[in-house]
Motif scaffolding. Structure first.
Motif, mmCIF file in Angstrom:
data_model
loop_
_atom_site.group_PDB
_atom_site.id
_atom_site.type_symbol
_atom_site.label_atom_id
_atom_site.label_comp_id
_atom_site.label_asym_id
_atom_site.label_seq_id
_atom_site.Cartn_x
_atom_site.Cartn_y
_atom_site.Cartn_z
ATOM 1 N N MET A 1 7.703 -0.413 6.971
ATOM 2 C CA MET A 1 9.261 0.144 6.604
ATOM 3 C C MET A 1 9.169 1.197 7.038
ATOM 4 O O MET A 1 9.414 2.102 5.758
ATOM 5 N N GLY A 2 8.127 1.531 8.010
ATOM 6 C CA GLY A 2 7.925 3.086 8.155
ATOM 7 C C GLY A 2 8.349 3.210 9.834
ATOM 8 O O GLY A 2 7.551 2.180 10.445
ATOM 9 N N LYS A 3 7.290 3.940 10.355
ATOM 10 C CA LYS A 3 6.683 4.474 11.527
ATOM 11 C C LYS A 3 5.176 4.711 11.972
ATOM 12 O O LYS A 3 4.943 5.655 10.687
ATOM 13 N N THR A 4 4.504 4.154 12.993
ATOM 14 C CA THR A 4 3.192 4.290 13.340
ATOM 15 C C THR A 4 2.540 3.693 11.498
ATOM 16 O O THR A 4 1.527 4.360 11.332
ATOM 17 N N PRO A 5 2.789 2.478 11.889
ATOM 18 C CA PRO A 5 1.064 2.145 10.655
ATOM 19 C C PRO A 5 -0.307 2.195 10.825
ATOM 20 O O PRO A 5 -0.760 1.427 11.930
ATOM 21 N N ARG A 6 -0.587 3.605 10.936
ATOM 22 C CA ARG A 6 -2.224 3.725 11.849
ATOM 23 C C ARG A 6 -3.133 3.151 10.743
ATOM 24 O O ARG A 6 -4.153 2.301 11.280
ATOM 25 N N ASN A 7 -3.037 2.976 9.634
ATOM 26 C CA ASN A 7 -3.860 2.447 8.635
ATOM 27 C C ASN A 7 -3.408 1.567 7.925
ATOM 28 O O ASN A 7 -1.853 1.691 6.831
ATOM 29 N N PHE A 8 -4.343 0.507 6.785
ATOM 30 C CA PHE A 8 -3.473 -0.228 6.013
ATOM 31 C C PHE A 8 -4.828 -0.694 5.376
ATOM 32 O O PHE A 8 -6.542 -0.928 5.922
ATOM 33 N N ALA A 9 -4.470 -1.017 3.928
ATOM 34 C CA ALA A 9 -5.731 -1.353 2.851
ATOM 35 C C ALA A 9 -5.149 -2.307 2.043
ATOM 36 O O ALA A 9 -4.243 -2.303 1.996
ATOM 37 N N LYS B 1 -4.463 -8.401 -4.360
ATOM 38 C CA LYS B 1 -2.503 -8.727 -4.766
ATOM 39 C C LYS B 1 -2.184 -7.863 -3.773
ATOM 40 O O LYS B 1 -0.703 -8.577 -3.809
ATOM 41 N N PHE B 2 -2.336 -7.066 -3.167
ATOM 42 C CA PHE B 2 -1.565 -6.111 -2.446
ATOM 43 C C PHE B 2 -2.218 -5.737 -1.232
ATOM 44 O O PHE B 2 -3.278 -5.287 -1.214
ATOM 45 N N LEU B 3 -1.439 -4.908 -0.110
ATOM 46 C CA LEU B 3 -1.414 -4.673 0.810
ATOM 47 C C LEU B 3 -0.643 -3.088 1.089
ATOM 48 O O LEU B 3 0.322 -2.986 0.811
#
Length: 396
Positions: free
Chosen positions: A337-345, A351-353
């Motif tokens: 739901m956005g552009k260029t997911p460079r990172n996630f945690a 329970k959440f990303l």
């Protein structure tokens, strides 16, 4: 602009009646739904960002509340929070630091009452474009990977949290088959083995994972007896994630958009390849456009693995992990739901990303199904200028 004490207090009280100070407590011992501090590293050059931003995260409902600029800093891309919760470290992804052709690493103290960061000191990383940072398991050393410089370095942490001069520096050499991206070494990730006896570095330019013996008493590195493992030519290893059981490691290849699973042997620090699987679903297997996989994370339960795809694909891929042999099965892809997911945690509760979409300047929150690992958007989309890295306040 620094976070105001009054503003922070109001937000904290509205999120939970408990003190944020306990964010350094073990997640297993925390009171349910205790709020966490979240820090976001950004790119400041050519963007409106001013540095490192702070947020308050409520794991009870998956809500993220902006607190503003925690510290102004130049291109503080990747972050690492000290396990004691008192200090934060950031690489400044720049090419010149003072008179040196080098990036920098910055040390900050954390004000637990406001979330503000105070700069303690900076050090040159001895290589340009540092893009990844981590801490060793003792919390005594900072490890840095220099992408443009093609090198890695280790910095001792002083008692006050500031950085001492580098105790180790290793220059990589060589190249691989992609003449545009792999004309030389490009260290892209660095971290210790689960037992802290080895340091591993993913080098995109060499198509290699380099393994060093790590002396945690002196902070030194020496090439391991089995010093490296090769990946498929032109695939470009970017990041590595260990399974919680320490028996398996997973390497994400940026240019190959694949994950290679390895069996890890703790006795000698060796990696034995098990399989390589695509991060793209069957519907995308004929995709011929640019491939730019970015981040890889194993869920705390050890049941699932997630990776992100950029270059206009902009998804998070979900894999299930075989508990016996460590192999993977791609289950699904989810738009970020956005552009260029460079990172996630993944938040400390599991329970959440939180997906950091760099080019659409937002963080999107997904709920994780604990049974099958599926992601579902919560509806929370938070503005964040050019987010590159998400770091939760470390648990003690």
């Amino acid at each position: 602009m620094k976070l105001g004490r009054r503003r922070f207090a109001i937000l904290l009280l509205s999120a939970a009646p408990l003190l944020l100070f306990a964010a350094v407590a073990s997640p297993q011992k925390r009171t349910p739904n205790k709020p966490y501090l979240v820090y976001v590293g950004t790119y400041t050059n050519k963007t409106a960002s001013k540095g490192i931003y702070a947020y308050l995260f409520d794991p009870g409902v998956g809500k993220l509340t902006s607190l503003g600029v925690a510290a102004e800093s130049e291109d503080p891309s990747f972050l690492a929070v000290h396990p004691g919760g008192k200090y934060l470290y950031a690489v400044n992804e720049i090419d010149h630091f003072g008179a040196q052709k080098s990036g920098a690493v910055s040390a900050f103290s954390i004000d637990a009452k406001t979330g503000n960061l105070t700069l303690l000191n900076q050090a040159g990383t001895q290589g340009a474009g540092p893009c990844h940072i981590s801490l060793d398991k003792t919390g005594k050393y900072v490890l840095v990977a220099n992408y443009d410089g093609g090198s890695v370095a280790v910095f001792p942490i002083r008692e006050d949290g500031s950085l001492a001069p580098a105790s180790a520096f290793m220059q990589h050499s060589g190249s691989s088959i992609n003449k545009e991206r792999q004309e030389g070494p490009h260290a892209h990730w660095i971290g210790t083995s689960p037992d802290n006896r080895f340091v591993l570095a993913a080098d995109l330019g060499l198509d290699e994972i380099l393994v060093y013996r790590f002396n945690a008493a002196k902070g030194t590195l020496t090439p391991n007896t089995l010093p490296l493992v090769k990946l498929s030519p032109g695939h470009g290893p970017r990041h590595l994630a260990f399974h919680p059981n320490g028996k398996f490691a997973y390497v994400l290849t940026e240019m190959g958009s694949g994950v290679t699973a390895f069996a890890y042997k703790a006795s000698n620090g060796s990696l034995s390849p098990l399989e390589t699987v695509s991060t793209l679903s069957v519907l995308r297997r004929d995709y011929s456009g640019p491939k730019e996989a970015a981040e890889i994370v194993v869920h705390p339960s050890g049941k699932f693995l997630y990776s992100s795809n950029r270059a206009g694909i902009d998804t998070i891929s979900l894999f299930s992990i075989d508990p016996v042999n460590g192999t993977l099965k791609l289950k699904d892809e989810y738009p970020t739901m956005g552009k260029t997911p460079r990172n996630f945690a993944i938040d400390p509760t599991g329970k959440f990303l939180l997906a950091a979409n760099q080019e659409s300047n937002n963080i999107v929150i997904f709920r994780i199904d604990s049974t099958i690992g599926a992601l579902s958007p919560t509806g929370e989309i938070i503005a964040a200028p050019a987010p590159v890295c998400i770091a939760f306040l470390a648990a003690k």
